[in-house]
Design an enzyme around this catalytic site. Structure first.
Site, PDB file in Angstrom:
ATOM      1  CB  SER A  93      -0.894   0.017   1.244  1.00  0.00           C
ATOM      2  OG  SER A  93      -1.583   1.253   1.353  1.00  0.00           O
TER       3      SER A  93
ATOM      4  CE1 TYR B 271      -3.835  -2.005   5.231  1.00  0.00           C
ATOM      5  CE2 TYR B 271      -3.275   0.169   4.374  1.00  0.00           C
ATOM      6  CZ  TYR B 271      -3.661  -1.142   4.156  1.00  0.00           C
ATOM      7  OH  TYR B 271      -3.863  -1.599   2.876  1.00  0.00           O
TER       8      TYR B 271
END
Length: 258
Positions: free
Chosen positions: A150, A163
């Site tokens: 990501s 995250y």
């Protein structure tokens, strides 16, 4: 571009870990539509949802063999057993590791168990899955491993740093695996999607966030893996955006609400 067949000239075998994710499903559709895939193995934790994805793909490509393999991809022993079983049937040509979840940052800050689970699912698990396949593919001297990371892993931000930390682990892991497999015939591709229009980001969409289409991101994944590109930003504009964010001076960055 990568050939659609392996060194023996037989149709390719494609393995997708986290195959119920929307990005993974669209990647599978694009690979099957392009041809050259003889067998697809869909891996994940939910056998019922996996079978639904398999049924959809089978209708789209009746000639392909679509198999489902349910198992826990968050535990090392389970991953090892699952991949050992898969590799015993033949070393796959293409592996996409696509599973993950978007945790609630505030919950992670107040609950260490939630933070632990978020880091395990989004960081440790993808790395261990890639590691499990890497040895057999290295011996075979061919294939491509794609790992979905990501843009959140590029710099820790207060809005999603748990995250982001997990995805930062994935990035460093992929970098090391690329170094290990350099010259081996095995390609490792790290894919870094920006915010994408999937069920995982429905809350962001509700707030008016601009999200990339899942078809656009899947196309970038398939194209990047075909080329063996080491790092793929999806969409490509995120390479520039994150370069700016990474290089902001700390004093400036800490004043930003991102």
């Amino acid at each position: 571009m990568q050939n659609n067949h392996n060194d023996r000239g037989a149709p390719q075998t494609l393995v997708i870990v986290g195959a119920t994710s929307l990005i993974a499903q669209h990647c599978a559709r694009q690979w099957l539509q392009a041809g050259g895939i003889g067998r697809v193995v869909l891996v994940g934790r939910d056998a019922v949802r996996l079978q639904g994805v398999a049924d959809d793909l089978q209708v789209r490509q009746p000639q392909a063999r679509i198999d489902v393999m349910a198992g826990d991809v968050t535990q090392a022993a389970s991953i090892a057993a699952l991949v050992q079983h898969l590799v015993a049937q033949g070393v796959p040509d293409t592996v996409l590791i696509a599973h993950g979840s978007l945790p609630d940052q505030a919950r992670c800050q107040g609950d260490l168990a939630s933070a632990e689970q978020a880091m395990a699912v989004n960081g440790l698990s993808p790395a261990l899955c890639a590691e499990a396949f890497a040895g057999a593919m290295q011996v075979a001297g061919r294939g491509t491993i794609g790992i979905i990371g990501s843009v959140a892993g590029d710099r820790g931000r207060k809005s999603n740093y748990v995250y982001g930390a997990a995805k930062g682990l994935v990035e460093r892991y992929a970098e090391g695996l690329q170094h290990r497999l350099a010259g081996s015939g095995v390609k490792v591709v790290l894919i870094k999607p920006g915010p994408t229009d999937t069920p995982m980001t429905a809350h962001l969409k509700a707030r008016g966030a601009k999200l990339a289409s899942v078809e656009q991101v899947a196309q970038a994944v398939v194209r990047g893996m075909a080329r063996g590109t080491p790092v793929v930003y999806a969409p490509a504009k995120w390479a520039l955006i994150m370069a700016v964010i990474r290089n902001l001076p700390r004093a400036v960055f800490h004043k930003m609400d991102i």
